[in-house]
Design an enzyme around this catalytic site. Structure first.
Site, mmCIF file in Angstrom:
data_model
loop_
_atom_site.group_PDB
_atom_site.id
_atom_site.type_symbol
_atom_site.label_atom_id
_atom_site.label_comp_id
_atom_site.label_asym_id
_atom_site.label_seq_id
_atom_site.Cartn_x
_atom_site.Cartn_y
_atom_site.Cartn_z
ATOM 1 N N TRP A 102 0.831 -1.205 0.000
ATOM 2 C CA TRP A 102 0.000 0.000 0.000
ATOM 3 C C TRP A 102 0.863 1.251 0.000
ATOM 4 O O TRP A 102 0.489 2.268 -0.617
ATOM 5 C CB TRP A 102 -0.967 -0.036 1.180
ATOM 6 C CG TRP A 102 -1.737 -1.316 1.199
ATOM 7 C CD1 TRP A 102 -1.684 -2.322 2.129
ATOM 8 C CD2 TRP A 102 -2.650 -1.782 0.184
ATOM 9 N NE1 TRP A 102 -2.501 -3.361 1.766
ATOM 10 C CE2 TRP A 102 -3.102 -3.060 0.578
ATOM 11 C CE3 TRP A 102 -3.122 -1.238 -1.016
ATOM 12 C CZ2 TRP A 102 -4.017 -3.791 -0.181
ATOM 13 C CZ3 TRP A 102 -4.020 -1.981 -1.776
ATOM 14 C CH2 TRP A 102 -4.461 -3.235 -1.358
ATOM 15 N N ASP A 172 -1.900 6.631 6.195
ATOM 16 C CA ASP A 172 -2.896 5.632 5.801
ATOM 17 C C ASP A 172 -3.054 4.701 6.993
ATOM 18 O O ASP A 172 -2.233 3.818 7.226
ATOM 19 C CB ASP A 172 -2.431 4.875 4.565
ATOM 20 C CG ASP A 172 -3.355 3.719 4.200
ATOM 21 O OD1 ASP A 172 -4.414 3.568 4.838
ATOM 22 O OD2 ASP A 172 -3.002 2.956 3.282
ATOM 23 N N LYS A 196 -11.923 -2.377 8.121
ATOM 24 C CA LYS A 196 -11.101 -3.214 8.997
ATOM 25 C C LYS A 196 -11.613 -3.145 10.445
ATOM 26 O O LYS A 196 -12.019 -4.134 11.026
ATOM 27 C CB LYS A 196 -9.638 -2.756 8.960
ATOM 28 C CG LYS A 196 -9.092 -2.456 7.585
ATOM 29 C CD LYS A 196 -8.852 -3.695 6.759
ATOM 30 C CE LYS A 196 -8.132 -3.330 5.469
ATOM 31 N NZ LYS A 196 -7.816 -4.501 4.637
#
Length: 356
Positions: A102, A172, A196
């Site tokens: 990511w 992030d 999540k």
């Protein structure tokens, strides 16, 4: 009904009581005679949900009046582009810390808008660790320092914020958002996909410090991609059900002791698993111990010919979502806030039995 032990990396387990509350309200929300997903996003019922979610998040994180909270869409991948579009010009530099897939995607997008200095990369180590502060090669005068706080694929996590000598952090936080307290004043932006720890897929939470926002570009940005567009208004229809569930998850976090208690609970669950992984060489962790994630526990079998049998036997015991990411293989147990300790104990018991 038998609920699974859900170790999915995302969309992931949600607190059972929040699902039950949503079930009870689904056909008739707040006496309206309609579901929350049938109501106008500008009507009184949903506006109150939105207000509660913002207030709860502000209270839980200790944000104060110097932050804006936005409920957007597009996930973290959209923010990979939106952050540099707003805050990085062609003659400006941002530092990015590369600790996995990511992070690499965020770096790729940022290079479209300005200069990117990769302040650290663990790629040659197969992303098995996060850096110490002394390993960061930061740029004097950088606009911001971007990092991914938890790596869902490789199973690493920053135990604390990187030290940046006062340069604002952009984070992030998708896979460890709301799992522990943060030093919020270190951040210019925190963004996170909800799927999540915070709710269902479809909602992206963006938290921006007001003085950092003022440093952004003033023009040349498409309307919907400009953070200022979304301040104090619903420019387009928000992800109504996502915000509704997010508000319920926030209430559940407060009811269960806030972020300090979430951190303690998650550390305990992680230690149960890592103790079993480290018991001998039958299982092995994939990351350096100091960098191990409390959200995504990654491991392998010494004899990888047993991988298929491990997953098959786990399924028989209602242990779901343990297959590692397709890019790395092995196994991954995602133990976010809503994953119960009993589920982790069931997995550890199975691992002992499988070894035997």
């Amino acid at each position: 009904m038998s609920r699974a032990h859900n170790f999915s990396a995302g969309p992931a387990a949600l607190p059972l009581e929040t699902l039950q509350e949503a079930q009870q309200e689904f056909l008739d929300f707040a006496g309206s005679g309609s579901s929350v997903i049938e109501l106008s996003h500008r009507g009184a019922e949903y506006v109150e949900v939105d207000r509660q979610a913002r207030e709860r998040l502000t209270r839980i994180l200790g944000l104060g009046d110097d932050f804006e909270v936005l409920f957007l869409q597009g996930g973290a991948s959209h923010q990979f582009m939106m952050v540099p579009f707003n805050f990085l010009g062609t003659s400006q530099t941002a530092d990015y810390i590369n600790t996995g897939t990511w992070s690499k995607k965020a770096i790729k997008e940022a290079k479209l808008f300005g200069r990117v200095n990769v302040a650290y990369s663990s790629e040659e180590l197969n992303f098995s660790r996060v850096p110490a502060d002394s390993e960061l090669t930061l740029t004097e005068g950088a606009e911001y320092v971007h990092f991914t706080s938890n790596n869902t694929i490789f199973g690493t996590q920053f135990r604390k914020e990187p030290e940046t000598a006062g340069v604002p952090l952009v984070c992030d936080a998708s896979s460890d958002f709301l799992s522990r307290p943060l030093d919020v004043n270190r951040y210019g932006i925190i963004y996170a996909g909800a799927q999540k720890n915070a709710g269902p897929a479809g909602l992206t939470i963006v938290i921006i410090r007001k003085d950092f926002l003022q440093k952004g570009k003033k023009d040349g940005i498409p309307t919907i991609l400009n953070y200022n567009t979304h301040l104090g208004t619903m420019f387009n229809t928000p992800p109504v059900f996502g915000v509704y569930m997010f508000n319920k998850v926030l209430a559940w976090i407060e009811k269960n002791g806030g972020l300090a208690q979430m951190e303690s609970r998650n550390a305990h669950k992680a230690q149960l698993l890592y103790n079993e992984i480290d018991a001998d060489d039958f299982y092995s962790g994939t990351t350096e111990p100091a960098s191990r994630s409390h959200m995504n526990v990654t491991f392998r079998l010494k004899d990888e010919e047993l991988n298929k049998a491990f997953l098959q036997e786990a399924e028989k015991r209602n242990l779901k979502g343990l297959k590692g990411h397709r890019s790395v293989g092995g196994f991954r147990a995602s133990i976010y806030n809503a994953c119960e300790t009993e589920s982790v104990e069931a997995l550890v018991a199975f691992m002992k039995e499988f070894r035997r």
